[in-house]
Design a protein around this motif. Structure first.
Motif, PDB file in Angstrom:
ATOM      1  N   GLY A 290       0.843  -1.277   0.145  1.00 58.85           N
ATOM      2  CA  GLY A 290      -0.021  -0.224   0.283  1.00 58.85           C
ATOM      3  C   GLY A 290       0.742   1.109  -0.029  1.00 58.85           C
ATOM      4  N   TYR A 291       0.919   2.058  -1.091  1.00 64.16           N
ATOM      5  CA  TYR A 291       1.841   3.222  -1.164  1.00 64.16           C
ATOM      6  C   TYR A 291       1.272   4.391  -1.403  1.00 64.16           C
ATOM      7  CZ  TYR A 291       4.086  -1.333  -1.732  1.00 64.16           C
ATOM      8  OH  TYR A 291       4.541  -2.541  -1.330  1.00 64.16           O
ATOM      9  N   ASN A 292      -0.216   4.303  -1.419  1.00 60.71           N
ATOM     10  CA  ASN A 292      -0.875   5.587  -1.177  1.00 60.71           C
ATOM     11  C   ASN A 292      -1.193   5.883   0.198  1.00 60.71           C
ATOM     12  OD1 ASN A 292      -3.236   7.228  -0.898  1.00 60.71           O
ATOM     13  ND2 ASN A 292      -3.667   7.295  -3.258  1.00 60.71           N
ATOM     14  N   ARG A 293      -0.668   7.184   0.732  1.00 66.02           N
ATOM     15  CA  ARG A 293      -0.757   7.030   2.226  1.00 66.02           C
ATOM     16  C   ARG A 293      -2.087   7.110   2.701  1.00 66.02           C
ATOM     17  NH1 ARG A 293       4.058   5.284   0.449  1.00 66.02           N
ATOM     18  NH2 ARG A 293       5.757   6.044   1.703  1.00 66.02           N
ATOM     19  N   HIS A 294      -2.850   8.136   2.063  1.00 67.29           N
ATOM     20  CA  HIS A 294      -4.336   8.249   2.301  1.00 67.29           C
ATOM     21  C   HIS A 294      -5.146   6.848   2.324  1.00 67.29           C
ATOM     22  CE1 HIS A 294      -8.532   9.974   2.728  1.00 67.29           C
ATOM     23  NE2 HIS A 294      -8.467   9.189   1.552  1.00 67.29           N
ATOM     24  N   ASN A 295      -5.054   6.169   1.066  1.00 62.46           N
ATOM     25  CA  ASN A 295      -5.487   4.665   0.826  1.00 62.46           C
ATOM     26  C   ASN A 295      -5.100   3.802   2.195  1.00 62.46           C
ATOM     27  OD1 ASN A 295      -6.569   5.525  -1.394  1.00 62.46           O
ATOM     28  ND2 ASN A 295      -5.572   4.167  -2.697  1.00 62.46           N
ATOM     29  N   LEU A 296      -3.849   3.936   2.652  1.00 68.16           N
ATOM     30  CA  LEU A 296      -3.391   2.768   3.490  1.00 68.16           C
ATOM     31  C   LEU A 296      -4.197   3.295   4.882  1.00 68.16           C
ATOM     32  CD1 LEU A 296      -0.854   3.810   5.653  1.00 68.16           C
ATOM     33  CD2 LEU A 296       0.363   3.479   3.290  1.00 68.16           C
ATOM     34  N   ALA A 297      -4.072   4.507   5.037  1.00 71.80           N
ATOM     35  CA  ALA A 297      -4.564   5.025   6.363  1.00 71.80           C
ATOM     36  C   ALA A 297      -5.922   4.548   6.605  1.00 71.80           C
ATOM     37  CB  ALA A 297      -4.296   6.494   6.802  1.00 71.80           C
ATOM     38  N   GLN A 298      -6.758   4.908   5.463  1.00 69.72           N
ATOM     39  CA  GLN A 298      -8.300   4.616   5.648  1.00 69.72           C
ATOM     40  C   GLN A 298      -8.522   3.035   5.702  1.00 69.72           C
ATOM     41  OE1 GLN A 298     -10.648   7.196   6.022  1.00 69.72           O
ATOM     42  NE2 GLN A 298      -8.746   8.451   6.186  1.00 69.72           N
ATOM     43  N   ALA A 299      -7.666   2.397   4.725  1.00 67.87           N
ATOM     44  CA  ALA A 299      -8.255   0.917   4.756  1.00 67.87           C
ATOM     45  C   ALA A 299      -7.916   0.218   5.867  1.00 67.87           C
ATOM     46  CB  ALA A 299      -7.401   0.105   3.339  1.00 67.87           C
ATOM     47  N   TRP A 300      -6.771   0.318   6.549  1.00 66.74           N
ATOM     48  CA  TRP A 300      -6.329  -0.347   7.700  1.00 66.74           C
ATOM     49  C   TRP A 300      -7.009   0.010   8.927  1.00 66.74           C
ATOM     50  CZ3 TRP A 300      -0.762   0.484   5.249  1.00 66.74           C
ATOM     51  CH2 TRP A 300      -0.659  -0.687   4.422  1.00 66.74           C
ATOM     52  N   ASN A 301      -7.413   1.340   8.901  1.00 69.74           N
ATOM     53  CA  ASN A 301      -8.166   1.585   9.990  1.00 69.74           C
ATOM     54  C   ASN A 301      -9.741   1.112   9.904  1.00 69.74           C
ATOM     55  OD1 ASN A 301      -6.911   3.243  12.260  1.00 69.74           O
ATOM     56  ND2 ASN A 301      -6.012   4.186  10.210  1.00 69.74           N
ATOM     57  N   ASP A 302     -10.125   1.150   8.519  1.00 68.23           N
ATOM     58  CA  ASP A 302     -11.568   0.500   8.476  1.00 68.23           C
ATOM     59  C   ASP A 302     -11.229  -0.920   8.899  1.00 68.23           C
ATOM     60  OD1 ASP A 302     -12.446   2.954   7.596  1.00 68.23           O
ATOM     61  OD2 ASP A 302     -12.959   2.096   5.454  1.00 68.23           O
ATOM     62  N   VAL A 303     -10.323  -1.491   8.573  1.00 70.59           N
ATOM     63  CA  VAL A 303      -9.966  -3.023   8.955  1.00 70.59           C
ATOM     64  C   VAL A 303     -10.282  -3.010  10.583  1.00 70.59           C
ATOM     65  CG1 VAL A 303      -8.427  -4.824   9.238  1.00 70.59           C
ATOM     66  CG2 VAL A 303      -8.914  -3.926   6.921  1.00 70.59           C
ATOM     67  N   VAL A 304      -9.317  -2.174  11.116  1.00 66.91           N
ATOM     68  CA  VAL A 304      -9.398  -2.271  12.496  1.00 66.91           C
ATOM     69  C   VAL A 304     -10.721  -2.056  13.135  1.00 66.91           C
ATOM     70  CG1 VAL A 304      -8.307  -1.416  14.892  1.00 66.91           C
ATOM     71  CG2 VAL A 304      -6.837  -1.741  13.003  1.00 66.91           C
ATOM     72  N   GLN A 305     -11.416  -1.134  12.623  1.00 66.99           N
ATOM     73  CA  GLN A 305     -12.891  -1.124  13.152  1.00 66.99           C
ATOM     74  C   GLN A 305     -13.747  -1.935  13.008  1.00 66.99           C
ATOM     75  OE1 GLN A 305     -13.459   3.259  12.002  1.00 66.99           O
ATOM     76  NE2 GLN A 305     -15.372   3.459  13.000  1.00 66.99           N
ATOM     77  N   ALA A 306     -13.537  -2.793  11.749  1.00 62.45           N
ATOM     78  CA  ALA A 306     -14.114  -3.889  11.747  1.00 62.45           C
ATOM     79  C   ALA A 306     -14.069  -4.802  12.577  1.00 62.45           C
ATOM     80  CB  ALA A 306     -14.124  -4.484  10.060  1.00 62.45           C
ATOM     81  N   LEU A 307     -12.782  -5.055  13.035  1.00 60.90           N
ATOM     82  CA  LEU A 307     -12.315  -5.960  13.919  1.00 60.90           C
ATOM     83  C   LEU A 307     -12.743  -5.905  15.435  1.00 60.90           C
ATOM     84  CD1 LEU A 307      -8.569  -6.709  13.015  1.00 60.90           C
ATOM     85  CD2 LEU A 307     -10.454  -7.881  12.401  1.00 60.90           C
ATOM     86  N   SER A 308     -13.140  -4.385  15.700  1.00 59.60           N
ATOM     87  CA  SER A 308     -13.217  -4.047  17.082  1.00 59.60           C
ATOM     88  C   SER A 308     -14.662  -3.799  17.189  1.00 59.60           C
ATOM     89  CB  SER A 308     -12.564  -2.654  17.249  1.00 59.60           C
ATOM     90  OG  SER A 308     -11.085  -2.698  17.143  1.00 59.60           O
ATOM     91  N   ALA A 309     -15.587  -4.090  15.971  1.00 54.83           N
ATOM     92  CA  ALA A 309     -16.888  -3.716  16.205  1.00 54.83           C
ATOM     93  C   ALA A 309     -17.780  -4.849  17.130  1.00 54.83           C
ATOM     94  CB  ALA A 309     -17.543  -3.863  14.894  1.00 54.83           C
TER      95      ALA A 309
END
Length: 309
Positions: A290-309
């Protein structure tokens, strides 16, 4: 039991090739800033990175290559492969931290201290047993698989990869290993490095039929992925999985500077939720490319949010 553990710390950020490189050391900061902005640090257990012993690397990598890695780590000069993966001072120690952190997460999952764990600098899926490749000095995915087999005696480990690049270093290392159930969505190798991962590659010997490669055409989007995912989920559920690893590379999201897929962070979150529902209840998520910084910040935090729901 804490549901989700997330590893943060400058020691992990040291694995990177300078801020001008696509895999720069600033990737951790991009993730962490958004992680804290969303307040996810209040809903997860934040843990420090753990430096592993050299024996961890030796679970997967050949001695001659580890000697080369240690030597290049001192000088910081040259490449670790044919020209994709530059050496830097401390690369050996940084690799020990990646591997040690991933294996610490595995231990905590096995012990029941958390149900899910996220390591933001990890998922280095290209490195071979005998060498580096594709920005990957070591293969922490392969290391933790070997660790789970040898240390915890697991025999049914699922490895799921949604990075734009085929996880060739994992696939070929375990192509004949029936203990590794492999699912990989990636951009078709005719258009992107490393050029592997055809749908006909389904494992060899005792592992025949236990590997699923799903090449995607350039510009593949969430609609196509959503249509293909149920078959992959059914495939995983046909095995009595003991442990699941997700390599959640964000370079499959539209707008990445070196790939050509057009997924969105919604797909990454959906995959994380689906794998969280597997009966094994042990999910280790590795960040990957993941080499677009905005993309990686959004995607991986969406993942963490999904894991934490």
């Amino acid at each position: 039991m804490t549901q989700t553990c997330v590893y943060l710390g400058p020691e992990l950020a040291r694995y990177g090739f300078g801020d001008e490189h696509p895999f720069g050391t600033d990737r951790m900061g991009a993730f962490q800033e958004e992680f804290e902005r969303r307040g996810l640090d209040k809903h997860c257990q934040v843990l420090p990175p753990m430096k592993g012993d050299p024996e961890l690397l030796a679970l997967f990598h050949a001695p001659d290559y580890l000697q080369l890695l240690a030597e290049r780590s001192k000088s910081g000069e040259g490449y670790l492969d044919g020209g994709d993966t530059p050496a830097f001072r401390g690369v050996f120690e940084a690799s020990l931290t990646v591997a040690g952190t991933v294996c610490d997460a595995a231990d905590r999952l096995i012990a029941g201290e958390c149900a899910r764990a996220f390591v933001p600098i990890a998922g280095l899926h290209h490195a071979r047993r005998d060498g580096a490749a594709g920005f990957c000095a070591v293969n922490d995915c392969g290391i933790v698989i070997e660790y789970l087999k040898k240390q915890h005696h697991l025999t049914r480990i699922a490895y799921v990869d949604i990075d734009a690049h085929h996880g060739d270093g994992v696939f070929y290392a375990f192509e004949e290993d029936a203990a590794v159930i492999f699912v990989d969505f990636h951009e078709d190798g005719r258009y992107l490095y490393p050029g592997t991962g055809a749908a006909t590659e389904t494992g060899r010997g005792a592992a025949k039929g236990r590997k699923l490669n799903i090449p995607l055409p350039p510009e593949a989007d969430d609609v196509l992925f959503t249509r293909l995912w149920p078959a992959a989920e059914h495939f995983l559920k046909s095995f009595d999985i003991e442990f699941c690893i997700l390599q959640a590379g964000a370079d499959s999201i539209g707008g990445d500077p070196i790939t050509h897929l057009n997924l969105s962070p919604r797909t990454h979150a959906a995959v994380a939720r689906a794998l969280s529902s597997l009966p094994c209840q042990r999910l280790l998520v590795l960040r990957g490319g993941g080499y677009n910084r905005h993309n990686l910040a959004q995607a991986w935090n969406d993942v963490v949010q999904a894991l934490s729901a």
